[in-house]
Design a protein around this motif. Structure first.
Motif, short mmCIF file in Angstrom:
data_model
loop_
_atom_site.label_atom_id
_atom_site.label_comp_id
_atom_site.label_asym_id
_atom_site.label_seq_id
_atom_site.Cartn_x
_atom_site.Cartn_y
_atom_site.Cartn_z
N LEU A 1 0.91 -1.26 -0.05
CA LEU A 1 -0.07 -0.04 0.05
C LEU A 1 1.02 1.23 0.10
N HIS A 2 0.96 2.05 -0.93
CA HIS A 2 1.52 3.14 -1.25
C HIS A 2 0.96 4.25 -0.18
N SER A 3 -0.08 4.63 -0.40
CA SER A 3 -0.93 5.79 0.09
C SER A 3 -2.48 5.52 0.13
N VAL A 4 -2.96 5.30 1.03
CA VAL A 4 -4.64 4.78 1.25
C VAL A 4 -5.12 5.83 2.19
N SER A 5 -6.21 6.68 1.79
CA SER A 5 -6.80 7.36 2.59
C SER A 5 -8.52 7.10 2.28
N LEU A 6 -9.22 7.00 3.40
CA LEU A 6 -10.71 6.64 3.40
C LEU A 6 -11.34 6.87 4.56
N ASP A 7 -12.62 7.23 4.49
CA ASP A 7 -13.52 7.43 5.76
C ASP A 7 -14.58 6.43 5.72
N VAL A 8 -15.09 5.79 6.86
CA VAL A 8 -15.91 5.10 6.96
C VAL A 8 -17.11 5.51 8.36
N MET B 1 -22.10 -12.65 16.73
CA MET B 1 -21.97 -12.98 18.25
C MET B 1 -21.15 -11.86 18.89
N LEU B 2 -20.37 -11.36 18.10
CA LEU B 2 -19.17 -10.32 18.61
C LEU B 2 -19.93 -8.81 18.71
N LYS B 3 -20.71 -8.72 17.18
CA LYS B 3 -21.40 -7.39 17.16
C LYS B 3 -20.20 -6.50 17.09
N PRO B 4 -19.26 -6.33 16.21
CA PRO B 4 -18.38 -5.46 16.46
C PRO B 4 -18.68 -3.93 15.91
N ARG B 5 -17.77 -2.95 16.20
CA ARG B 5 -18.05 -1.52 15.66
C ARG B 5 -17.70 -1.63 14.29
N LEU B 6 -16.74 -2.21 13.78
CA LEU B 6 -16.30 -2.10 12.35
C LEU B 6 -16.01 -3.54 12.00
N ALA B 7 -16.54 -3.96 10.84
CA ALA B 7 -16.24 -5.22 10.13
C ALA B 7 -15.33 -5.26 8.87
N LEU B 8 -14.13 -5.81 8.92
CA LEU B 8 -13.78 -5.97 7.48
C LEU B 8 -13.86 -7.27 7.12
N LEU B 9 -14.62 -7.34 5.80
CA LEU B 9 -14.86 -8.84 5.67
C LEU B 9 -14.47 -9.01 4.05
N ASP B 10 -13.30 -9.91 4.35
CA ASP B 10 -12.44 -10.27 2.83
C ASP B 10 -13.04 -11.31 2.07
N GLU B 11 -13.74 -11.08 1.00
CA GLU B 11 -14.34 -12.21 0.07
C GLU B 11 -15.08 -13.17 1.07
N ALA C 1 -27.91 -1.80 11.18
CA ALA C 1 -28.93 -1.18 11.82
C ALA C 1 -28.77 -1.00 13.09
N GLN C 2 -27.81 -1.92 13.58
CA GLN C 2 -27.39 -1.70 15.06
C GLN C 2 -26.21 -0.62 15.17
N GLY C 3 -25.67 -0.28 13.92
CA GLY C 3 -24.57 0.76 14.04
C GLY C 3 -23.34 0.15 13.48
N THR C 4 -23.07 -1.03 13.23
CA THR C 4 -21.72 -1.58 12.77
C THR C 4 -21.68 -1.10 11.32
N SER C 5 -20.43 -0.76 11.03
CA SER C 5 -19.77 -0.40 10.01
C SER C 5 -19.13 -1.67 9.10
N PHE C 6 -19.05 -1.42 7.79
CA PHE C 6 -18.33 -2.57 7.03
C PHE C 6 -17.39 -2.01 6.03
N ILE C 7 -16.30 -2.70 5.87
CA ILE C 7 -15.63 -2.64 4.68
C ILE C 7 -15.51 -4.04 4.08
N VAL C 8 -16.19 -4.12 2.78
CA VAL C 8 -16.35 -5.62 2.19
C VAL C 8 -15.55 -5.77 1.09
N VAL C 9 -14.84 -6.67 0.85
CA VAL C 9 -13.94 -6.96 -0.17
C VAL C 9 -14.91 -7.94 -1.14
N SER C 10 -15.04 -7.57 -2.33
CA SER C 10 -15.85 -8.67 -3.05
C SER C 10 -15.78 -8.12 -4.46
N HIS C 11 -15.81 -9.33 -5.41
CA HIS C 11 -16.08 -8.94 -6.82
C HIS C 11 -17.40 -9.49 -7.42
#
Length: 256
Positions: free
Chosen positions: A23-30, A167-177, A199-209
Motif C-alpha cells: 500500500l503506497h498511500s491509502v486514505s478513506l473514511d467509513v 456474536m461479537l457485534k463489532p463496531r467495524l467489520a472488515l470482510l475479505d471475500e 441497523a445496530q450501528g456496525t460499519s463494514f468494509i467488504v472486499v468482493s467481486h
C-alpha cells in the motif's frame, strides 16, 4: 471524536511486507453504520489493508494514521484492536487445532464484553445464543463442539466466521471475500446479517467481486484499489462498470 466524524479514518497509509511496499498511500473514511465495498485486481492490496488495520505482525505500517472512534489503531496490539471493536474475516480462515469452536467464540465474546464494561456470558447463555445464531446461518450445531475450522468445508468456514461476526457485534467489520465458497443461501445469510448489524450501528468494509451480492448490499461507497492506492471512488455504478469492463479497461477509462 465528534458525532459528525467518521467511525474509521485512514490517512495516507503506507504498508510494507518485508522489503516490498504494497500500500503506497491509502486514505478513506467509513461513517458509523455505513458500508464500503472495496474492489481491485489480484495483488492490488485489498487483503493487505484489512490485515494492516487488524494488526497482523507481517504487515508493517511505515507511514500514515488509522483512527477508530478517535483511537489510534496503529499504536494498539492486535487483541486491543479487537477489544476496541474491530473484526476481520479472513479470505482463507485457518484451522485452530485443539481449540473448540464454542470455547474460542465465547472467550472472544467475553473479552470484548469486559472491554465494554459488560458482565461475561456464562456457558449456558452463550450456548443458547450460539445455537440460535448457527441455525440462522445454516451452520450445524455439531460444529460448535469441534476444533475451530478443522475439517470444515470452505462454505462452513465462512459461515463460522459469520457466526463470530453475529456474536461479537463489532463496531467495524472488515470482510475479505466473505462470499467465496458460499452457496446462494449462504450469500443471502451474509446480506441479512450485514443488514441487521448495520441497523445496530456496525460499519463494514467488504472486499468482493460478486456483483449480485454487492447490489444486494446497497453500498454507500465503492472504492477501486489499484497498485496500492485508491484509484476511483464511486457508488454502485462503479461496481457495475467494473463487472462489465474488467479492472484493466476500467482503469484506462478512469485515467483518460
Amino acid at each position: 471524536m465528534t458525532s459528525s466524524s467518521p467511525l474509521l479514518q485512514v490517512r495516507d497509509l503506507r504498508v510494507d511486507i518485508g522489503e516490498r511496499t504494497v500500500l503506497h498511500s491509502v486514505s478513506l473514511d467509513v461513517p458509523a453504520g455505513s458500508l464500503v465495498v472495496l474492489m481491485g485486481a489480484n495483488g492490488s492490496g485489498k487483503s493487505t489493508l484489512g490485515m494492516a488495520l487488524a494488526g497482523h505482525p507481517r504487515y508493517n505500517v511505515v507511514h500514515g494514521q488509522a483512527l477508530l472512534d478517535g483511537k489510534d489503531l496503529i499504536g494498539l496490539e492486535a487483541h486491543e484492536r479487537a477489544r476496541a471493536g474491530l473484526f476481520l474475516s479472513f479470505q482463507s480462515p485457518p484451522d485452530i487445532p485443539g481449540v473448540k469452536n464454542n470455547l474460542f467464540i465465547r472467550t472472544a465474546m467475553n473479552a470484548v464484553r469486559e472491554s465494554r464494561g459488560e458482565a461475561p456470558l456464562d456457558a449456558f447463555d452463550f450456548l443458547k445464543s450460539a445455537k440460535s445464531g448457527a441455525k440462522d446461518l445454516g451452520l450445524p450445531e455439531t460444529m460448535l463442539g469441534r476444533p475451530v475450522n478443522e475439517g470444515f468445508s470452505g462454505g462452513e468456514r465462512k459461515r463460522n466466521e459469520l457466526l463470530q461476526l453475529a456474536m461479537l457485534k463489532p463496531r467495524l467489520a472488515l470482510l475479505d471475500e466473505i462470499d467465496s465458497g458460499l452457496d446462494v443461501d449462504g450469500v443471502r445469510a451474509v446480506v441479512a446479517l450485514i443488514e441487521r448489524l448495520r441497523a445496530q450501528g456496525t460499519s463494514f468494509i467488504v472486499v468482493s467481486h460478486y456483483l449480485q451480492m454487492i447490489e444486494l448490499l446497497k453500498p454507500d461507497t465503492v472504492l477501486r484499489l489499484d497498485q496500492g492506492c485508491i484509484a476511483e471512488t464511486g457508488d454502485l455504478e462503479l461496481a457495475r462498470s467494473i463487472a462489465r469492463t474488467g479492472f484493466a479497461r476500467n482503469a484506462a477509462t478512469a485515467e483518460a
